[in-house]
Design a protein around this motif. Structure first.
Motif, PDB file in Angstrom:
ATOM      1  N   PHE A  72      -6.859 -13.871  -2.471  1.00 50.02           N
ATOM      2  CA  PHE A  72      -6.045 -14.216  -1.838  1.00 50.02           C
ATOM      3  C   PHE A  72      -4.715 -12.918  -2.294  1.00 50.02           C
ATOM      4  CE2 PHE A  72      -1.872 -16.163  -0.487  1.00 50.02           C
ATOM      5  CZ  PHE A  72      -1.862 -16.020   0.511  1.00 50.02           C
ATOM      6  N   VAL A  73      -4.424 -12.260  -1.166  1.00 53.16           N
ATOM      7  CA  VAL A  73      -3.456 -11.478  -1.275  1.00 53.16           C
ATOM      8  C   VAL A  73      -2.116 -11.619  -0.716  1.00 53.16           C
ATOM      9  CG1 VAL A  73      -2.472  -8.889  -1.306  1.00 53.16           C
ATOM     10  CG2 VAL A  73      -5.283  -9.490  -1.346  1.00 53.16           C
ATOM     11  N   LYS A  74      -1.047 -12.227  -1.556  1.00 55.57           N
ATOM     12  CA  LYS A  74       0.333 -12.650  -0.878  1.00 55.57           C
ATOM     13  C   LYS A  74       0.838 -11.426  -0.310  1.00 55.57           C
ATOM     14  CE  LYS A  74       4.543 -14.815  -2.067  1.00 55.57           C
ATOM     15  NZ  LYS A  74       5.403 -15.350  -3.114  1.00 55.57           N
ATOM     16  N   ASN A 118       3.671  11.707   3.437  1.00 53.71           N
ATOM     17  CA  ASN A 118       4.720  11.019   4.129  1.00 53.71           C
ATOM     18  C   ASN A 118       4.702   9.424   3.530  1.00 53.71           C
ATOM     19  OD1 ASN A 118       5.774  12.972   6.262  1.00 53.71           O
ATOM     20  ND2 ASN A 118       3.525  12.986   6.671  1.00 53.71           N
ATOM     21  N   LEU A 119       5.465   9.482   2.549  1.00 52.81           N
ATOM     22  CA  LEU A 119       5.602   8.082   2.017  1.00 52.81           C
ATOM     23  C   LEU A 119       6.509   7.231   2.879  1.00 52.81           C
ATOM     24  CD1 LEU A 119       4.668   6.774  -0.799  1.00 52.81           C
ATOM     25  CD2 LEU A 119       7.162   7.469  -1.691  1.00 52.81           C
ATOM     26  N   HIS A 120       6.035   6.040   2.978  1.00 53.87           N
ATOM     27  CA  HIS A 120       6.629   5.225   4.028  1.00 53.87           C
ATOM     28  C   HIS A 120       6.565   3.791   3.838  1.00 53.87           C
ATOM     29  CE1 HIS A 120       2.389   5.372   5.424  1.00 53.87           C
ATOM     30  NE2 HIS A 120       2.721   4.429   5.949  1.00 53.87           N
ATOM     31  N   LYS A 121       7.533   2.827   4.123  1.00 51.65           N
ATOM     32  CA  LYS A 121       7.495   1.806   3.755  1.00 51.65           C
ATOM     33  C   LYS A 121       6.642   0.748   4.818  1.00 51.65           C
ATOM     34  CE  LYS A 121      10.587  -2.548   3.308  1.00 51.65           C
ATOM     35  NZ  LYS A 121      11.874  -3.109   3.335  1.00 51.65           N
ATOM     36  N   VAL A 122       5.792  -0.061   4.177  1.00 55.14           N
ATOM     37  CA  VAL A 122       4.840  -1.007   4.961  1.00 55.14           C
ATOM     38  C   VAL A 122       5.177  -2.425   4.346  1.00 55.14           C
ATOM     39  CG1 VAL A 122       2.378  -1.675   5.193  1.00 55.14           C
ATOM     40  CG2 VAL A 122       3.068   0.691   5.301  1.00 55.14           C
ATOM     41  N   THR A 123       5.310  -3.284   5.310  1.00 56.74           N
ATOM     42  CA  THR A 123       5.345  -4.748   4.940  1.00 56.74           C
ATOM     43  C   THR A 123       4.213  -5.279   5.655  1.00 56.74           C
ATOM     44  OG1 THR A 123       7.551  -4.605   4.797  1.00 56.74           O
ATOM     45  CG2 THR A 123       6.774  -6.722   5.158  1.00 56.74           C
ATOM     46  N   LEU A 124       3.443  -6.221   4.935  1.00 55.35           N
ATOM     47  CA  LEU A 124       2.199  -6.923   5.154  1.00 55.35           C
ATOM     48  C   LEU A 124       2.171  -8.224   5.289  1.00 55.35           C
ATOM     49  CD1 LEU A 124      -0.641  -4.847   3.238  1.00 55.35           C
ATOM     50  CD2 LEU A 124       0.234  -4.464   5.683  1.00 55.35           C
ATOM     51  N   ASP A 125       1.598  -9.283   6.405  1.00 57.29           N
ATOM     52  CA  ASP A 125       1.585 -10.582   5.984  1.00 57.29           C
ATOM     53  C   ASP A 125       0.248 -10.796   4.945  1.00 57.29           C
ATOM     54  OD1 ASP A 125       3.199 -11.123   8.238  1.00 57.29           O
ATOM     55  OD2 ASP A 125       1.844 -10.970   9.428  1.00 57.29           O
ATOM     56  N   SER A 126       0.474 -11.918   4.428  1.00 56.02           N
ATOM     57  CA  SER A 126      -0.675 -12.403   3.539  1.00 56.02           C
ATOM     58  C   SER A 126      -1.932 -12.275   4.206  1.00 56.02           C
ATOM     59  CB  SER A 126      -0.497 -13.887   3.061  1.00 56.02           C
ATOM     60  OG  SER A 126       0.856 -13.838   2.135  1.00 56.02           O
ATOM     61  N   TYR A 127      -2.956 -11.935   3.502  1.00 54.94           N
ATOM     62  CA  TYR A 127      -4.529 -12.158   3.807  1.00 54.94           C
ATOM     63  C   TYR A 127      -5.320 -12.045   2.655  1.00 54.94           C
ATOM     64  CZ  TYR A 127      -4.286  -7.090   1.649  1.00 54.94           C
ATOM     65  OH  TYR A 127      -4.189  -6.231   1.093  1.00 54.94           O
ATOM     66  N   SER A 128      -6.479 -12.177   2.749  1.00 58.15           N
ATOM     67  CA  SER A 128      -7.658 -12.119   1.698  1.00 58.15           C
ATOM     68  C   SER A 128      -8.689 -11.093   1.956  1.00 58.15           C
ATOM     69  CB  SER A 128      -8.299 -13.563   1.819  1.00 58.15           C
ATOM     70  OG  SER A 128      -7.586 -14.538   1.628  1.00 58.15           O
ATOM     71  N   GLN A 215      -3.932  -2.545   4.209  1.00 58.56           N
ATOM     72  CA  GLN A 215      -4.342  -3.897   3.291  1.00 58.56           C
ATOM     73  C   GLN A 215      -5.435  -3.391   2.224  1.00 58.56           C
ATOM     74  OE1 GLN A 215      -6.355  -5.982   6.230  1.00 58.56           O
ATOM     75  NE2 GLN A 215      -4.606  -7.450   6.657  1.00 58.56           N
ATOM     76  N   TRP A 216      -6.127  -2.243   2.300  1.00 54.76           N
ATOM     77  CA  TRP A 216      -6.972  -1.869   1.375  1.00 54.76           C
ATOM     78  C   TRP A 216      -6.181  -1.062   0.325  1.00 54.76           C
ATOM     79  CZ3 TRP A 216      -8.463   2.029  -2.007  1.00 54.76           C
ATOM     80  CH2 TRP A 216      -9.550   2.040  -2.344  1.00 54.76           C
ATOM     81  N   GLU A 217      -5.108  -0.409   0.706  1.00 58.06           N
ATOM     82  CA  GLU A 217      -4.338   0.470  -0.423  1.00 58.06           C
ATOM     83  C   GLU A 217      -3.435  -0.919  -1.044  1.00 58.06           C
ATOM     84  OE1 GLU A 217      -0.858   3.737  -0.752  1.00 58.06           O
ATOM     85  OE2 GLU A 217      -2.492   4.171   0.764  1.00 58.06           O
ATOM     86  N   TYR A 218      -2.986  -1.623  -0.472  1.00 59.85           N
ATOM     87  CA  TYR A 218      -1.938  -2.549  -0.951  1.00 59.85           C
ATOM     88  C   TYR A 218      -2.716  -3.450  -2.146  1.00 59.85           C
ATOM     89  CZ  TYR A 218       1.356  -6.698  -0.884  1.00 59.85           C
ATOM     90  OH  TYR A 218       2.257  -7.652  -1.477  1.00 59.85           O
ATOM     91  N   SER A 222      -2.735  -3.386  -6.452  1.00 61.39           N
ATOM     92  CA  SER A 222      -2.392  -4.867  -6.799  1.00 61.39           C
ATOM     93  C   SER A 222      -1.026  -5.128  -6.253  1.00 61.39           C
ATOM     94  CB  SER A 222      -2.353  -4.889  -8.649  1.00 61.39           C
ATOM     95  OG  SER A 222      -3.809  -4.683  -9.055  1.00 61.39           O
ATOM     96  N   ARG A 223      -1.019  -5.241  -5.147  1.00 65.53           N
ATOM     97  CA  ARG A 223       0.433  -5.415  -4.301  1.00 65.53           C
ATOM     98  C   ARG A 223       1.020  -4.335  -4.215  1.00 65.53           C
ATOM     99  NH1 ARG A 223       3.347 -10.107  -5.377  1.00 65.53           N
ATOM    100  NH2 ARG A 223       3.859 -10.127  -3.135  1.00 65.53           N
ATOM    101  N   GLY A 224       0.849  -3.114  -4.461  1.00 66.35           N
ATOM    102  CA  GLY A 224       1.629  -2.076  -4.046  1.00 66.35           C
ATOM    103  C   GLY A 224       2.089  -1.636  -5.299  1.00 66.35           C
ATOM    104  N   GLN A 225       1.624  -1.973  -6.581  1.00 67.00           N
ATOM    105  CA  GLN A 225       2.317  -1.106  -7.681  1.00 67.00           C
ATOM    106  C   GLN A 225       2.023   0.158  -7.609  1.00 67.00           C
ATOM    107  OE1 GLN A 225       1.069  -3.214 -11.498  1.00 67.00           O
ATOM    108  NE2 GLN A 225       0.775  -5.083 -10.142  1.00 67.00           N
ATOM    109  N   LYS A 226       2.726   1.014  -8.441  1.00 67.84           N
ATOM    110  CA  LYS A 226       2.616   2.467  -8.544  1.00 67.84           C
ATOM    111  C   LYS A 226       1.915   2.713  -9.759  1.00 67.84           C
ATOM    112  CE  LYS A 226       7.029   4.030  -6.292  1.00 67.84           C
ATOM    113  NZ  LYS A 226       7.327   2.485  -5.740  1.00 67.84           N
ATOM    114  N   LYS A 227       0.282   2.305  -9.473  1.00 69.95           N
ATOM    115  CA  LYS A 227      -0.418   2.719 -10.230  1.00 69.95           C
ATOM    116  C   LYS A 227      -1.606   3.661  -9.339  1.00 69.95           C
ATOM    117  CE  LYS A 227       0.730   0.023 -13.579  1.00 69.95           C
ATOM    118  NZ  LYS A 227       1.057   0.677 -15.044  1.00 69.95           N
TER     119      LYS A 227
END
Length: 355
Positions: A72-74, A118-128, A215-218, A222-227
């Motif tokens: 589950f990915v919050k 083109n770095l851009h903000k993305v907001t995702l709903d939770s998913y698995s 969703q794949w990248e997020y 690990s929920r958008g960390q800069k790794k």
């Protein structure tokens, strides 16, 4: 948590997921409820009444395992794309970079070409999303059930025999499946990956599908960390490789801390998971996502739950072979062969709710 499988007979009737004595197939799980398993059994028997009990059982095990393997990915917000890197890397290797707010350079050689600059903000709903790429044998049970050919190439030495398929009653097929245990599925078509995930949805009555690119990248980050890599620590640590430690001014060898390879994974889950608990997103095995490809899409992408362009001629492929970073994307024809995939669950709540 260790899964408990019962095969054809229900040996532990008190466990959640143990089916009634009238069922020709049964399964037990510490994670998936009896009600959900009964739903899967009903769907299999209704949709495939003429299939053998052995095949139905393999399909039931596959469907239950697909639910168990979901992470589950919050939901949340992150900056999607190449988030930059220091122009002079202190470790002297792209495999070991630490991000800081004052980075001045792009991280990837392909950033401008593929539009990820083109770095851009993305907001995702939770998913698995599945913690593993789909396996060859799980896909094979689905293809047997639906009278589809084996999802592998027929070879003559090192040459693919176009238009020819491996017959399931052949010695060649027996040799194939004997070394495919715990190996990833490889598709010839993007549609094969899409169909498999949606078939899981039909069998489980859950909204399975391919993950979107976002969703794949997020999840990989690990929920958008800069790794930069989807490994246990964000670095790509190869056997026999080292890095420069500017504090000691010595080169450091990874020795027993290897977490990646210069060749594709030999088996599913070979290397450690990322901090979110997902395996193989930096394993040099390409993965399909749901989106059509456009190099300009990041310029026009909506912030909330982007789905990719409505149409196109090429599909997005992630984690292509080579030392690619988690935000790198590639375009390929939907007919490109030997690309793997993992399925996602397109709902905002977990498929499994533990007591």
């Amino acid at each position: 948590m260790k899964n408990k499988w019962l095969g054809f007979a229900c040996l532990l009737p008190l466990l959640s997921g143990c089916n009634d004595a009238n069922s020709s197939i049964s399964a037990s799980s510490d994670m998936v409820s009896k009600q959900q398993i009964d739903t899967i059994i009903t769907n299999i028997n209704k949709q495939y009444p003429d299939a053998s009990n052995e095949l139905k059982q393999n399909v039931l095990n596959t469907a239950v395992r697909a639910i168990e393997n979901l992470v589950f990915v919050k939901g949340g917000s992150f900056e999607m794309g190449d988030f930059g890197a220091p122009c002079e890397i202190p470790s002297r290797t792209r495999n070991r970079i630490d991000w800081s707010p004052d980075v001045q350079c792009l991280s990837s050689f392909f950033s401008v070409k593929t539009g990820i600059d083109n770095l851009h903000k993305v907001t995702l709903d939770s998913y698995s999303i599945s913690k593993y790429e789909s396996s060859f044998m799980d896909m094979e049970w689905m293809r047997q059930l639906n009278n589809l050919p084996v999802a592998d190439n027929k070879w003559d030495g090192y040459q693919i025999l176009e238009g020819e398929t491996i017959q399931r009653d052949s010695k060649e097929y027996q040799e194939l499946i004997s070394h495919k245990t715990n190996k990833i599925a490889k598709t010839k078509l993007w549609q094969e990956a899409k169909d498999y995930c949606q078939w899981l949805g039909n069998v489980t009555t859950l909204p399975f599908d391919l993950p979107t690119e976002a969703q794949w990248e997020y999840a990989a980050r690990s929920r958008g960390q800069k790794k930069y890599f989807a490994t246990n620590n964000g670095y790509r640590q190869l056997q026999g490789s080292d890095y420069y430690d500017p504090n000691t001014e010595y080169y450091v060898n990874y020795n027993n801390d290897v977490n990646a390879s210069t060749s594709p994974e030999k088996y599913i889950g070979q290397w450690p998971a990322n901090p979110l608990g997902i395996y193989g997103m930096s394993n040099q095995i390409s993965e399909w996502v749901n989106d059509w490809y456009s190099a300009d899409y990041y310029q026009e992408s909506p912030e909330y739950n982007p789905q990719g362009p409505k149409t196109g001629k090429q599909k997005v492929m992630r984690d292509a072979t080579g030392a690619v970073m988690v935000f790198e994307r590639f375009d390929t024809k939907p007919e490109y062969y030997t690309v793997s995939f993992r399925c996602s669950l397109q709902q905002k709540t977990p498929a499994i709710i533990l007591n």
